[in-house]
Scaffold this motif. Sequence first.
Motif, PDB file in Angstrom:
ATOM      1  N   TRP A 107       2.619  51.146  51.140  1.00  0.00           N
ATOM      2  CA  TRP A 107       3.244  51.361  49.850  1.00  0.00           C
ATOM      3  C   TRP A 107       2.603  52.648  49.116  1.00  0.00           C
ATOM      4  O   TRP A 107       3.179  53.528  48.347  1.00  0.00           O
ATOM      5  CB  TRP A 107       3.420  50.243  48.960  1.00  0.00           C
ATOM      6  CG  TRP A 107       4.299  49.360  49.730  1.00  0.00           C
ATOM      7  CD1 TRP A 107       3.982  48.028  50.250  1.00  0.00           C
ATOM      8  CD2 TRP A 107       5.629  49.604  50.139  1.00  0.00           C
ATOM      9  NE1 TRP A 107       5.002  47.536  50.889  1.00  0.00           N
ATOM     10  CE2 TRP A 107       5.954  48.405  50.641  1.00  0.00           C
ATOM     11  CE3 TRP A 107       6.654  50.582  49.961  1.00  0.00           C
ATOM     12  CZ2 TRP A 107       7.258  48.083  51.289  1.00  0.00           C
ATOM     13  CZ3 TRP A 107       8.107  50.301  50.411  1.00  0.00           C
ATOM     14  CH2 TRP A 107       7.995  49.131  51.118  1.00  0.00           C
ATOM     15  N   SER A 108       0.975  52.516  49.364  1.00  0.00           N
ATOM     16  CA  SER A 108       0.451  53.769  48.676  1.00  0.00           C
ATOM     17  C   SER A 108       0.664  55.106  49.320  1.00  0.00           C
ATOM     18  O   SER A 108       0.565  56.086  48.527  1.00  0.00           O
ATOM     19  CB  SER A 108      -1.033  53.443  48.701  1.00  0.00           C
ATOM     20  OG  SER A 108      -1.528  53.475  49.869  1.00  0.00           O
ATOM     21  N   GLU A 109       1.119  55.037  50.535  1.00  0.00           N
ATOM     22  CA  GLU A 109       1.313  56.179  51.184  1.00  0.00           C
ATOM     23  C   GLU A 109       2.637  56.816  50.993  1.00  0.00           C
ATOM     24  O   GLU A 109       2.995  57.980  50.814  1.00  0.00           O
ATOM     25  CB  GLU A 109       1.426  56.174  52.939  1.00  0.00           C
ATOM     26  CG  GLU A 109       2.023  57.337  53.574  1.00  0.00           C
ATOM     27  CD  GLU A 109       0.669  58.550  53.757  1.00  0.00           C
ATOM     28  OE1 GLU A 109       0.976  59.277  54.323  1.00  0.00           O
ATOM     29  OE2 GLU A 109      -0.205  58.188  52.897  1.00  0.00           O
ATOM     30  N   GLU A 111       3.821  56.177  47.944  1.00  0.00           N
ATOM     31  CA  GLU A 111       3.623  56.930  46.552  1.00  0.00           C
ATOM     32  C   GLU A 111       3.078  58.313  46.812  1.00  0.00           C
ATOM     33  O   GLU A 111       3.625  59.216  45.955  1.00  0.00           O
ATOM     34  CB  GLU A 111       2.871  55.945  45.921  1.00  0.00           C
ATOM     35  CG  GLU A 111       2.443  56.684  44.638  1.00  0.00           C
ATOM     36  CD  GLU A 111       3.657  56.422  43.331  1.00  0.00           C
ATOM     37  OE1 GLU A 111       3.422  56.971  42.489  1.00  0.00           O
ATOM     38  OE2 GLU A 111       4.515  55.642  43.658  1.00  0.00           O
ATOM     39  N   ARG A 112       2.254  58.380  47.661  1.00  0.00           N
ATOM     40  CA  ARG A 112       1.742  60.019  48.035  1.00  0.00           C
ATOM     41  C   ARG A 112       2.734  60.791  48.307  1.00  0.00           C
ATOM     42  O   ARG A 112       2.629  61.920  47.901  1.00  0.00           O
ATOM     43  CB  ARG A 112       0.501  59.756  48.911  1.00  0.00           C
ATOM     44  CG  ARG A 112      -0.189  61.012  49.030  1.00  0.00           C
ATOM     45  CD  ARG A 112      -1.329  60.884  50.151  1.00  0.00           C
ATOM     46  NE  ARG A 112      -0.560  60.937  51.510  1.00  0.00           N
ATOM     47  CZ  ARG A 112      -0.296  61.926  52.209  1.00  0.00           C
ATOM     48  NH1 ARG A 112      -0.699  63.190  51.658  1.00  0.00           N
ATOM     49  NH2 ARG A 112       0.037  62.051  53.455  1.00  0.00           N
ATOM     50  N   ARG A 115       5.915  60.668  45.102  1.00  0.00           N
ATOM     51  CA  ARG A 115       5.867  61.074  43.790  1.00  0.00           C
ATOM     52  C   ARG A 115       5.559  62.450  43.553  1.00  0.00           C
ATOM     53  O   ARG A 115       5.224  63.254  43.993  1.00  0.00           O
ATOM     54  CB  ARG A 115       4.469  60.355  43.408  1.00  0.00           C
ATOM     55  CG  ARG A 115       4.370  60.317  41.851  1.00  0.00           C
ATOM     56  CD  ARG A 115       5.396  59.707  40.953  1.00  0.00           C
ATOM     57  NE  ARG A 115       5.547  58.359  41.245  1.00  0.00           N
ATOM     58  CZ  ARG A 115       6.672  57.840  40.932  1.00  0.00           C
ATOM     59  NH1 ARG A 115       7.551  58.510  40.301  1.00  0.00           N
ATOM     60  NH2 ARG A 115       6.532  56.533  41.176  1.00  0.00           N
ATOM     61  N   ALA A 135       8.077  50.602  46.542  1.00  0.00           N
ATOM     62  CA  ALA A 135       6.484  50.590  46.557  1.00  0.00           C
ATOM     63  C   ALA A 135       5.952  50.228  45.254  1.00  0.00           C
ATOM     64  O   ALA A 135       4.917  49.311  45.098  1.00  0.00           O
ATOM     65  CB  ALA A 135       6.148  52.008  46.626  1.00  0.00           C
ATOM     66  N   ALA A 136       6.673  50.528  44.058  1.00  0.00           N
ATOM     67  CA  ALA A 136       6.129  49.823  42.786  1.00  0.00           C
ATOM     68  C   ALA A 136       6.252  48.251  42.681  1.00  0.00           C
ATOM     69  O   ALA A 136       5.368  47.740  42.217  1.00  0.00           O
ATOM     70  CB  ALA A 136       6.782  50.588  41.567  1.00  0.00           C
ATOM     71  N   ARG A 139       3.445  46.751  44.650  1.00  0.00           N
ATOM     72  CA  ARG A 139       2.014  47.172  44.164  1.00  0.00           C
ATOM     73  C   ARG A 139       2.058  46.313  42.933  1.00  0.00           C
ATOM     74  O   ARG A 139       0.879  46.887  41.946  1.00  0.00           O
ATOM     75  CB  ARG A 139       1.716  48.623  44.285  1.00  0.00           C
ATOM     76  CG  ARG A 139       1.842  49.225  45.446  1.00  0.00           C
ATOM     77  CD  ARG A 139       1.599  50.691  45.746  1.00  0.00           C
ATOM     78  NE  ARG A 139       0.476  51.255  45.297  1.00  0.00           N
ATOM     79  CZ  ARG A 139       0.225  52.390  44.904  1.00  0.00           C
ATOM     80  NH1 ARG A 139       1.012  53.122  44.620  1.00  0.00           N
ATOM     81  NH2 ARG A 139      -1.032  52.694  44.667  1.00  0.00           N
ATOM     82  N   THR A 141       3.430  47.719  39.982  1.00  0.00           N
ATOM     83  CA  THR A 141       3.114  48.683  38.940  1.00  0.00           C
ATOM     84  C   THR A 141       4.450  48.802  38.388  1.00  0.00           C
ATOM     85  O   THR A 141       5.690  48.272  38.981  1.00  0.00           O
ATOM     86  CB  THR A 141       2.697  49.897  39.667  1.00  0.00           C
ATOM     87  OG1 THR A 141       3.735  50.415  40.564  1.00  0.00           O
ATOM     88  CG2 THR A 141       1.311  49.950  40.024  1.00  0.00           C
TER      89      THR A 141
END
Length: 207
Positions: A107-109, A111-112, A115, A135-136, A139, A141
Amino acid sequence: MECDLYGLMKASTRVLVTMLIAASSCNAVPERDSVRQAGGEVSLRNSPAPVATTDPMVRRADSLVANGRPWRATVLLAPRLAGAAANAASPELRLTAARAAAGWEGWSEVERLLRDAPWLDAQFGGEGRELLVRAALERATDAQSDARLALGAARDEPTRVTRHVLLARAYDRANVRDSASAHYLAAAARLPRVADWLRLRAAGVTE
């Protein structure tokens, strides 16, 4: 398909929304074109519509994702998405890479990769925005803004139902209770087989 409402009440969000989408197929909701994403808040059915591109590497990666090999797709595309190169990559390349990352719950990927992409709300029926919502939520967020935009970009009824549930989840987690209830009820109106659970959830967030 028979839905176990008690089981739904105890299910994780991932399992819950998977079952909601499965229920939509039992209630005369048209097939969604882009409807299989592994992991995350939504696990969707069937293979996603292939990304329209002339780039052979993107086509290969998209095929790997569709065939259950998302990590291999990520490895294939990684050299073209390292560092600042991601911002210069085509929308098709970035979306395919984000699909792959979602497939192995990176999920951080996601976002990268997505976004601030300028095409999020203009291309792919808001699929990129939906991936950001998932993703949020995974995570923990804030997903409210992305979820509203994803819903606004929905092109068909099954997509719209899915995104009502995602927006409800985003509002629910943010403790925006009246809005969460409204979107649970909007989904319930289109998913009679799990409508009881959704109505219970809508009532629960406003107690």
